[in-house]
Design an enzyme around this catalytic site. Sequence first.
Site, short mmCIF file in Angstrom:
data_model
loop_
_atom_site.label_atom_id
_atom_site.label_comp_id
_atom_site.label_asym_id
_atom_site.label_seq_id
_atom_site.Cartn_x
_atom_site.Cartn_y
_atom_site.Cartn_z
N GLY A 181 -20.20 -16.77 31.29
CA GLY A 181 -19.34 -16.74 32.46
C GLY A 181 -20.02 -16.47 33.79
CG ASN A 182 -24.05 -15.00 34.33
OD1 ASN A 182 -23.45 -13.95 34.52
ND2 ASN A 182 -25.14 -15.08 33.60
CE LYS A 183 -25.35 -22.01 35.47
NZ LYS A 183 -25.66 -21.21 34.28
CB CYS A 200 -31.80 -23.27 31.55
SG CYS A 200 -31.13 -23.09 29.91
#
Length: 571
Positions: free
Chosen positions: A254-256, A431
């Site tokens: 959920g970082n983005k 990534c």
Amino acid sequence: MSLYFDAVAVLTAPASGGSFKSRIYSARNLRAAPAQIYALITEASKWDTVLAEVIEKADILNLERKLTPLLALLLVHDHLLAKKGIAAPATHWLRQAVERHKVRLKAEFTKARVRRGCGSVEQLKSAILRQKREADGSSQFVYPRWVRVNNIRSTLEDQLRTTFADYQRVDSLMALAPDDEGKNKQKLLYLDPHIPDLVAVPYGADFTSSPAYKSGEIILQDKASCFPAYLLLGDRGPADPWQGDLVDGCAAPGNKTTHMASLVAKQKQKTRKRIFCMDASKLRSKTLQKMVTLAGADPTVTVLQGQDFLALDPLDERFQEVSGLLLDPSCSGSGIIGRDDFPQLTLPQANVPKVKPQGKKRKRQADDQDDAGEQSKVTVEAPTASPSDENDIPSGALDDDRLTKLSNLQARIVEHALSFPAATHVTYSTCSIHLIENEAVVARILASEVAQRRGWRLLRRDEQPEGLRKWKHRGVRRDRENGESDVTPAEVDLPGDALEACLRCWTGDAEGLGGFFVAGFVRDAQSEDKTSPKVKRSNTVHDETTEKDDAEEDDDNDDDDDDDEWDGFSD
Ligand SMILES: C[S@@+](CC[C@H](N)C(=O)[O-])C[C@H]1O[C@@H](n2cnc3c(N)ncnc32)[C@H](O)[C@@H]1O
């Protein structure tokens, strides 16, 4: 003495993930205190090159056949450098095996110091650390700890006044590099020039117990991982807010998603925007929900737990207003920096000619464990996944076949995003450093039927948010040589302006990042879409059997025969 056998056991146990420290503290069957083992290994690893040289020149391994190279290195470290010498009774065979040669060892240690032009042991320590950092290239770059301020709960100004109140501002990333002793500097802060509300601090800084971290005011998120949401939502403010709803199709942990919510919060919109996020993994979806709640994003963000993005119907009326989609699907993870801080010791070699100048780096050997039956039987547990672990790295070898399967799935996911009726902006990120997952996927998407039909194109560099326009690392036409024998370097036939539109991050340069790729796609909302709704629907609706397999495969880790399906997430 168990200290040395325990240290050998830790160093020779099979790799299990997690930091070096956590692996020692979670190891079973150790007899010595973990703190003591940790201290011995970290100290010895600072001196390994010189110790290997001293042991070889003193010929200890040939004279003391019961000593393995690793055991000898740890013992000679304590004999020459620890205040109290070897931590064993004077009569213990380990201690005697080294002390029998104390004159020879001392003489070789002094010669090693003089050879390096050092007047004291302290000078020698600094010299070898500098030498090591130059040798592995780490003196040229620094990997800091990146901290993003969450605008839902705080502001950059607030955080500079509180959490970072006693931090001194520096004007370069290099200023955050560890000192010559390898120690992390404390309380220094660098304001990132590319991503708003992002700061860098020395890598050792620990915020996990700080009130700001616990309350979701700050989020530990690598800089490159902040590119996609910023590329999608840009520098908009209250005067020019985002129009429409948003989707994060591959969102856990959920970082983005929380970054998107933070950027939306900054716009202070009168009408609430909705952000739908989902993850095919039910397990990772739970972390996603926790992260969203911690960030205070619940009012805006709806988490669709265990939802396969490919199974989402773009014509569902919930998504009629969706204008922006962020896609960060599973990838090879080949750009991830080895956060593995496990020391790789340079070991002495037995039977080398006496003139050999220095021990060669070699892998820890299995036979290092066979030492007179006193070896500890250590099991090192893998730590549980942390919420900040945003990459679902597949297990197994990386080869052309795997990369092809991944890129097929990546292209399918983005093409699905391009079919949402009101979508005008889409970002795609990985990534991975591999062109086949990056620029080649972009080329495939641009050539796809849905992109052509709906008028999608790349978001040009000059249209990108200010911070990213300044980013100088752009798309590449061919893979960089990376020495991986199982992966064939690929090439792509994209024009120069398309490569300029793609953003790249690389490991091992002055930017302090891992390998990352992102590109934005845009279309004019008025672009004519000539196909009928019926055709559109048949292009986007996903076969139900595959949906179920996709969603369940990461929880069950099942294999799948579908060539395009990625076969396993590591939760
Ligand atoms: C690289 S991670 C995403 C990291 C996340 N964007 C972040 O910044 O925290 C990729 C995620 O995509 C999920 N995923 C892969 N294929 C998916 C699909 N078809 N639908 C939904 N989620 C998917 C995986 O379970 C994994 O959690």
